[in-house]
Design an enzyme around this catalytic site. Structure first.
Site, mmCIF file in Angstrom:
data_model
loop_
_atom_site.group_PDB
_atom_site.id
_atom_site.type_symbol
_atom_site.label_atom_id
_atom_site.label_comp_id
_atom_site.label_asym_id
_atom_site.label_seq_id
_atom_site.Cartn_x
_atom_site.Cartn_y
_atom_site.Cartn_z
ATOM 1 N N LYS A 55 -3.511 4.680 6.321
ATOM 2 C CA LYS A 55 -3.931 5.129 7.661
ATOM 3 C C LYS A 55 -3.753 6.639 7.811
ATOM 4 O O LYS A 55 -2.770 7.205 7.324
ATOM 5 C CB LYS A 55 -3.035 4.488 8.722
ATOM 6 N N ARG A 76 7.057 0.142 2.372
ATOM 7 C CA ARG A 76 6.688 -0.892 3.350
ATOM 8 C C ARG A 76 5.741 -1.885 2.711
ATOM 9 O O ARG A 76 4.840 -1.479 1.975
ATOM 10 C CB ARG A 76 5.953 -0.288 4.550
ATOM 11 N N ASP A 106 -12.044 -1.417 11.181
ATOM 12 C CA ASP A 106 -12.204 -1.354 9.731
ATOM 13 C C ASP A 106 -13.649 -1.704 9.357
ATOM 14 O O ASP A 106 -14.363 -2.342 10.129
ATOM 15 C CB ASP A 106 -11.234 -2.335 9.058
ATOM 16 N N CYS A 123 -11.898 -9.548 13.208
ATOM 17 C CA CYS A 123 -10.691 -9.493 12.371
ATOM 18 C C CYS A 123 -10.954 -8.853 11.005
ATOM 19 O O CYS A 123 -11.921 -9.184 10.320
ATOM 20 C CB CYS A 123 -10.156 -10.911 12.169
ATOM 21 N N ASP A 145 -7.881 3.385 9.139
ATOM 22 C CA ASP A 145 -7.330 2.891 7.874
ATOM 23 C C ASP A 145 -8.432 3.131 6.842
ATOM 24 O O ASP A 145 -9.512 2.517 6.928
ATOM 25 C CB ASP A 145 -6.995 1.396 8.005
ATOM 26 N N ARG A 180 -9.265 -9.429 8.412
ATOM 27 C CA ARG A 180 -9.089 -10.451 7.362
ATOM 28 C C ARG A 180 -9.944 -11.675 7.628
ATOM 29 O O ARG A 180 -9.533 -12.801 7.343
ATOM 30 C CB ARG A 180 -7.610 -10.840 7.250
ATOM 31 N N CYS A 230 -4.377 -18.725 12.781
ATOM 32 C CA CYS A 230 -4.098 -18.034 14.041
ATOM 33 C C CYS A 230 -4.347 -19.030 15.160
ATOM 34 O O CYS A 230 -5.009 -20.047 14.954
ATOM 35 C CB CYS A 230 -5.036 -16.840 14.232
ATOM 36 N N CYS A 289 -10.156 -13.869 16.160
ATOM 37 C CA CYS A 289 -10.856 -12.716 16.717
ATOM 38 C C CYS A 289 -12.077 -12.455 15.844
ATOM 39 O O CYS A 289 -11.960 -12.382 14.615
ATOM 40 C CB CYS A 289 -9.947 -11.485 16.704
ATOM 41 N N ARG A 324 0.840 -1.196 0.000
ATOM 42 C CA ARG A 324 0.000 0.000 0.000
ATOM 43 C C ARG A 324 0.873 1.243 0.000
ATOM 44 O O ARG A 324 0.470 2.301 -0.410
ATOM 45 C CB ARG A 324 -0.882 -0.036 1.247
ATOM 46 N N TYR A 325 2.065 1.084 0.535
ATOM 47 C CA TYR A 325 3.008 2.201 0.588
ATOM 48 C C TYR A 325 4.243 1.779 -0.206
ATOM 49 O O TYR A 325 4.534 0.593 -0.340
ATOM 50 C CB TYR A 325 3.412 2.500 2.038
#
Ligand code: SF4
Length: 346
Positions: free
Chosen positions: A316, A95, A272, A111, A309, A113, A104, A108, A91-92
């Site tokens: 962000k 990075r 998000d 999440c 974000d 994703r 995982c 969560c 996205r950048y």
């Protein structure tokens, strides 16, 4: 098999298993997990008291996840569009996010994703990881890699070492960040052997994910201490969650206790716009007001950046309470307690 690997095989993944702990039974678990899988690690099972306590809300499926919403999307940050090769998000310019796994230790419910996590069709192969690493090696503008997933610590030490060695062999990659919820959900994963392994790849920042003081169990604090004592810098991201931590007193306690544990609060994320998570979202006004309160009560070291974000992959941005009333030769600035102060501005 290591202790954490054994514990990982004992995670709760079905509605039937939850029936043995009636106080943990959620609303419509079976129906929800056919769309969004469930995984609750043994450590969490021991910590959660009720389905609606701060930990239960984060990990026990709820029918609200299936409520339709026109504001949310499966991939609100446009990560699929921003993936030049599978499992790498850029996205950048400098990075990238390396998605090493779709597993995982616990899933969560909020999440970002959740479209991928725990879904077999999103399993990451070594071949795909190799392509992503080749991509990083070929783009000399990339100087920082965020190793994420899923949870990269679900990989064995051997595999993790291979990924880290490949990254460290790329001269333009200077900084590594590893995001993991293991200290909270599977503290047994933080072994001396793992700490020694991570030590070898400094500068490597360990990004914990802690949302509520109830997550700071004795075992979690011991795991964080091991990492810190191995010389690894811990920074934390917290997600602002309705009904879990959208409260000034809870956040103050959380950030103060994290700082005492040598974990620097880094981000407070606005939720998000992810499908199936609408019931956790707070209003932006609420987050900004909470930040104003934190600024009054906490040392600057304990205050994270409150960020949103932006949908569509725009990245962000920080959201801050309004402190500037006017600029010019005599600026007018608002103090944390609300007083407006004149400030000579030459
Ligand atoms: S640990 Fe991270 S990636 Fe895994 S379910 Fe939780 S928020 Fe998502």
């Amino acid at each position: 098999m290591e202790d954490w690997q054994k514990q990982n095989t004992e995670a709760l993944t079905s509605a039937e298993q939850l029936q043995y702990r009636p106080e943990l039974e959620g609303n419509g678990v079976e129906k929800v997990i056919s769309t969004y899988p469930m995984r609750i690690s043994p450590h969490l099972v021991a910590q959660i008291q009720r389905a609606d306590d701060p930990l239960g809300r984060q990990f026990i499926p709820h029918l609200d996840e299936l409520s339709p919403s026109s504001a949310t999307r499966d991939d609100p940050l446009d990560e699929e569009r921003l993936s030049p090769v599978p499992n790498l998000v850029q996205r950048y310019r400098k990075r990238v996010l390396l998605l090493t796994t779709s597993s995982c230790f616990a899933y969560c419910r909020f999440c970002t994703r959740k479209r991928r996590i725990g879904h077999h069709q999103h399993r990451v192969t070594w071949g795909e990881l190799g392509c992503a690493l080749d991509y990083i090696g070929a783009d000399s503008s990339i100087n920082e890699v965020i190793i994420s997933g899923g949870d990269p610590l679900t990989m064995s030490d051997r595999l993790l070492q291979e990924v880290l060695e490949r990254l460290r062999s790329i001269p333009h990659v200077k900084i590594l960040r590893l995001g993991s919820r293991a200290p909270v959900v599977m503290p047994a994963r933080i072994t001396l052997q793992l700490c020694k392994l991570l030590q070898r790849f400094e500068p490597l920042y360990f990004l914990t994910h802690i949302n509520h003081p109830a997550e700071l169990s004795v075992e979690t604090l011991a795991a964080c201490r091991m990492l810190v004592e191995a010389g690894i810098t811990l920074v934390n991201q917290t997600v602002l969650l309705r009904g879990v931590n959208d409260d000034a007193v809870i956040l103050q306690e959380l950030f103060e206790r994290m700082l005492q544990a040598r974990i620097r609060p880094y981000y407070l994320h606005q939720m998000d716009l992810t499908s199936g998570t609408e019931h956790f979202r707070t209003r932006l006004e609420d987050g900004i007001e909470l930040m104003g309160g934190l600024r009054r009560e906490l040392s600057g070291l304990a205050i994270p950046h409150y960020v949103v974000d932006l949908p569509g992959g725009h990245g962000k941005i920080p959201l801050v309470p309004e402190y500037v009333e006017a600029l010019g030769p005599c600026a007018r600035l608002r103090a944390a307690d609300g007083t407006v102060v004149d400030y000579p501005n030459v």
